[in-house]
Design a protein around this motif. Structure first.
Motif, PDB file in Angstrom:
ATOM      1  N   HIS A  22     -43.857  23.429  21.595  1.00  0.00           N
ATOM      2  CA  HIS A  22     -45.006  22.653  21.109  1.00  0.00           C
ATOM      3  C   HIS A  22     -45.440  21.682  22.201  1.00  0.00           C
ATOM      4  O   HIS A  22     -44.633  21.287  23.045  1.00  0.00           O
ATOM      5  CB  HIS A  22     -44.623  21.851  19.859  1.00  0.00           C
ATOM      6  CG  HIS A  22     -44.281  22.719  18.687  1.00  0.00           C
ATOM      7  ND1 HIS A  22     -45.224  23.447  18.009  1.00  0.00           N
ATOM      8  CD2 HIS A  22     -43.090  23.004  18.103  1.00  0.00           C
ATOM      9  CE1 HIS A  22     -44.642  24.138  17.042  1.00  0.00           C
ATOM     10  NE2 HIS A  22     -43.342  23.894  17.079  1.00  0.00           N
ATOM     11  N   GLU A  71     -52.311  25.919  24.333  1.00  0.00           N
ATOM     12  CA  GLU A  71     -50.894  25.786  23.957  1.00  0.00           C
ATOM     13  C   GLU A  71     -50.238  27.154  23.887  1.00  0.00           C
ATOM     14  O   GLU A  71     -49.052  27.300  24.168  1.00  0.00           O
ATOM     15  CB  GLU A  71     -50.787  25.074  22.600  1.00  0.00           C
ATOM     16  CG  GLU A  71     -49.352  24.677  22.227  1.00  0.00           C
ATOM     17  CD  GLU A  71     -48.550  25.787  21.570  1.00  0.00           C
ATOM     18  OE1 GLU A  71     -47.328  25.634  21.451  1.00  0.00           O
ATOM     19  OE2 GLU A  71     -49.141  26.812  21.174  1.00  0.00           O
ATOM     20  N   GLU A  72     -51.006  28.179  23.475  1.00  0.00           N
ATOM     21  CA  GLU A  72     -50.354  29.450  23.126  1.00  0.00           C
ATOM     22  C   GLU A  72     -49.815  30.214  24.332  1.00  0.00           C
ATOM     23  O   GLU A  72     -48.846  30.944  24.227  1.00  0.00           O
ATOM     24  CB  GLU A  72     -51.314  30.338  22.320  1.00  0.00           C
ATOM     25  CG  GLU A  72     -51.630  29.802  20.916  1.00  0.00           C
ATOM     26  CD  GLU A  72     -50.423  29.830  19.964  1.00  0.00           C
ATOM     27  OE1 GLU A  72     -49.325  30.183  20.399  1.00  0.00           O
ATOM     28  OE2 GLU A  72     -50.611  29.468  18.792  1.00  0.00           O
ATOM     29  N   GLN A  78     -43.014  27.713  11.185  1.00  0.00           N
ATOM     30  CA  GLN A  78     -43.021  29.017  11.863  1.00  0.00           C
ATOM     31  C   GLN A  78     -41.703  29.762  11.710  1.00  0.00           C
ATOM     32  O   GLN A  78     -41.426  30.706  12.450  1.00  0.00           O
ATOM     33  CB  GLN A  78     -43.408  28.888  13.349  1.00  0.00           C
ATOM     34  CG  GLN A  78     -44.698  28.101  13.553  1.00  0.00           C
ATOM     35  CD  GLN A  78     -45.192  28.104  14.979  1.00  0.00           C
ATOM     36  OE1 GLN A  78     -44.842  27.213  15.739  1.00  0.00           O
ATOM     37  NE2 GLN A  78     -45.980  29.093  15.345  1.00  0.00           N
ATOM     38  N   HIS A 127     -46.914  20.356  12.273  1.00  0.00           N
ATOM     39  CA  HIS A 127     -47.020  21.788  12.547  1.00  0.00           C
ATOM     40  C   HIS A 127     -46.363  22.543  11.400  1.00  0.00           C
ATOM     41  O   HIS A 127     -45.465  22.018  10.748  1.00  0.00           O
ATOM     42  CB  HIS A 127     -46.298  22.115  13.871  1.00  0.00           C
ATOM     43  CG  HIS A 127     -46.852  23.297  14.595  1.00  0.00           C
ATOM     44  ND1 HIS A 127     -46.577  24.586  14.214  1.00  0.00           N
ATOM     45  CD2 HIS A 127     -47.673  23.380  15.667  1.00  0.00           C
ATOM     46  CE1 HIS A 127     -47.218  25.411  15.045  1.00  0.00           C
ATOM     47  NE2 HIS A 127     -47.901  24.716  15.937  1.00  0.00           N
ATOM     48  N   ASP A 144     -51.293  27.515  12.678  1.00  0.00           N
ATOM     49  CA  ASP A 144     -50.531  27.202  13.903  1.00  0.00           C
ATOM     50  C   ASP A 144     -51.415  26.384  14.839  1.00  0.00           C
ATOM     51  O   ASP A 144     -52.399  26.905  15.374  1.00  0.00           O
ATOM     52  CB  ASP A 144     -50.085  28.534  14.542  1.00  0.00           C
ATOM     53  CG  ASP A 144     -49.375  28.362  15.873  1.00  0.00           C
ATOM     54  OD1 ASP A 144     -49.231  27.212  16.350  1.00  0.00           O
ATOM     55  OD2 ASP A 144     -48.973  29.387  16.456  1.00  0.00           O
ATOM     56  N   GLY A 145     -51.074  25.128  15.035  1.00  0.00           N
ATOM     57  CA  GLY A 145     -51.835  24.246  15.919  1.00  0.00           C
ATOM     58  C   GLY A 145     -52.962  23.537  15.214  1.00  0.00           C
ATOM     59  O   GLY A 145     -53.051  22.299  15.228  1.00  0.00           O
TER      60      GLY A 145
HETATM   61 MN    MN Z   1     -48.544  25.921  17.744  1.00  0.00          MN
END
Ligand code: MN
Ligand code: GLV
Ligand code: MN
Length: 412
Positions: A358, A128-129, A193, A190, A94-95
């Motif tokens: 995002h 970002e999170e 998810q 990405h 993730d990222g």
């Molecule tokens: Mn992400």
């Protein structure tokens, strides 16, 4: 030239090297934003970018830009990237995939001595999170002018540590102005998810839009009192009221199938003692939907419910609209560049709407933007077991390379 291929084993090796920083026992990553581990990850990324011949700058909010020059000095950069910070129990992709895939694009162009017209910039966006410091997508939000820099620098984590102080402490309070340069376009690779690409047997998701989000902070205030002598009829139990709110949030999520999502992910109970009736509860709510009118309905429903709880139980309920962004369609030309990349490489692909937020959402407000998704195992992310295959990571990176080249060579 657009059909040159990235080096898949080099990309995978870089992903696994970065995953060692903050590695958890269950195979995931805990690299919370602006911690010592974040600094170690950033330092490694910066070294790799410099080794690839890029000029690295850091802006006031700690966003990192690694620039590969173009032939045309007047052209704005084609940007690509994502984030290196993770959730507390996060995964390896993730990222990180978006940042290291952008680096792999630059390394591949170097291998083939390709000079592009426009410069290319690899971006690593700060926080970002939105887990340690909220809200999410902070670095890209400041860069796009959505958030005020001073308000963001003043944000505190759960221990009262100031974001601006942490940036200085880890050495990433840069001096580049946040609105110093504008992208020609922006691309972000990405993991999906979610379960759709895997279920449909597709390798590439051509992301057409991101669904909207509304985040709330709710404080329920009742009355602390002894758990023994206080009769049930005399109580103002903040946790009982908060639990009803959690139930209602979940009901609202189920009331708009199949796309609505509704989550309470964080709760603090005070004083959190087993023989004290809870006096106050703080909780967060996260609503998501691709349609803005539905999000507004969800908003009305939770607010009406909180008013009702006050009338029924006598507790106080304070609902704060903490953060939101509307459903965001991406740029038609960038979407087409991603689709063409999938076709050019012969990857099975489909259009898809992003369920997650995002950095691309905020970049989209200042430049043409597109996103590429690849499948993740069982659709699981924000989980230490999050997994993606080397083959799919390479496929996504090849599509990213194609899309970046399309824009970097486009007649200005
Ligand atoms: Mn992400
Ligand atoms: C970011 O990870 C989000 O919450 O969508
Ligand atoms: Mn995430």
């Amino acid at each position: 030239m657009k059909n040159i291929q990235i080096n898949s084993s080099r990309l995978w090796h870089s992903l696994m090297k970065m995953a060692e920083i903050g590695a958890t026992e269950k195979g995931g990553c805990r690299r919370l934003t602006l911690t010592d581990l974040d600094r170690t990850g950033r330092d490694l990324f910066v070294r790799w970018c410099e080794d690839a011949g890029c000029e690295v700058t850091v802006d006031i909010i700690g966003n990192i830009f690694a620039r590969r020059p173009g032939k045309d000095l007047n052209r704005m950069p084609v940007m690509a990237g994502s984030h290196l910070d993770t959730q507390p129990t996060g995964g390896r992709f993730d990222g990180v995939l978006g940042v290291l895939a952008a680096l792999e694009v630059v390394r591949t162009l170097n291998d083939h001595s390709v000079e592009t017209d426009a410069p290319i910039e690899i971006c690593c966006w700060t926080n970002e999170e939105g887990s340690r410091f909220s809200p999410a997508m902070m670095g890209s939000g400041v860069f796009a002018g959505i958030f005020d820099i001073d308000e963001i620098l003043a944000k505190e984590d759960i221990d009262g540590v100031r974001l601006g102080d942490e940036l200085v402490r880890i050495g990433y309070a840069g001096d580049a102005p946040v609105n110093g340069h504008k992208p020609e376009s922006y691309f972000e690779l990405h993991i999906e998810q979610g379960p759709i690409l895997e279920a449909e047997g597709n390798t590439i998701g051509v992301v057409t839009a991101a669904q909207g989000q509304r985040w709330y902070e709710i404080t329920v205030t009742g009355q602390e009192s002894h758990a023994g002598p206080t009769p049930m009829a005399r109580r103002k139990d903040a946790l009982v009221a908060a639990s009803a709110i959690v139930g209602e949030v979940n009901r609202i999520g189920h009331a708009y199938p199949p796309n609505a999502c509704a989550t309470v992910g964080f709760m603090q109970v005070s004083p959190n003692s087993r023989n004290v009736i809870p006096g106050s509860v703080f909780l967060t709510v996260d609503f998501r939907h691709p349609d803005n009118d539905t999000l507004s309905d969800m908003d009305s429903k939770i607010k009406a419910f909180c008013t009702q709880i006050v009338d029924d139980t006598g507790v106080e309920v304070d609902v704060v609209d903490f953060w939101h962004f509307p459903p965001t369609p991406f740029d038609e030309d960038c979407i087409a560049a991603v689709r063409e990349g999938a076709v050019a490489h012969g990857y099975d692909h489909m259009d898809i709407v992003s369920g997650a937020g995002h950095d691309a959402v905020y970049l989209n407000s200042i430049a043409p933007t597109g996103m590429i998704f690849i499948p993740c195992e069982d659709g699981i992310s924000h989980n230490e077991t999050e997994n993606a295959s080397p083959r799919d990571c390479a496929a996504g990176c090849n599509v990213l390379l194609h899309a970046v080249l399309e824009r970097a060579e486009k007649t200005a």
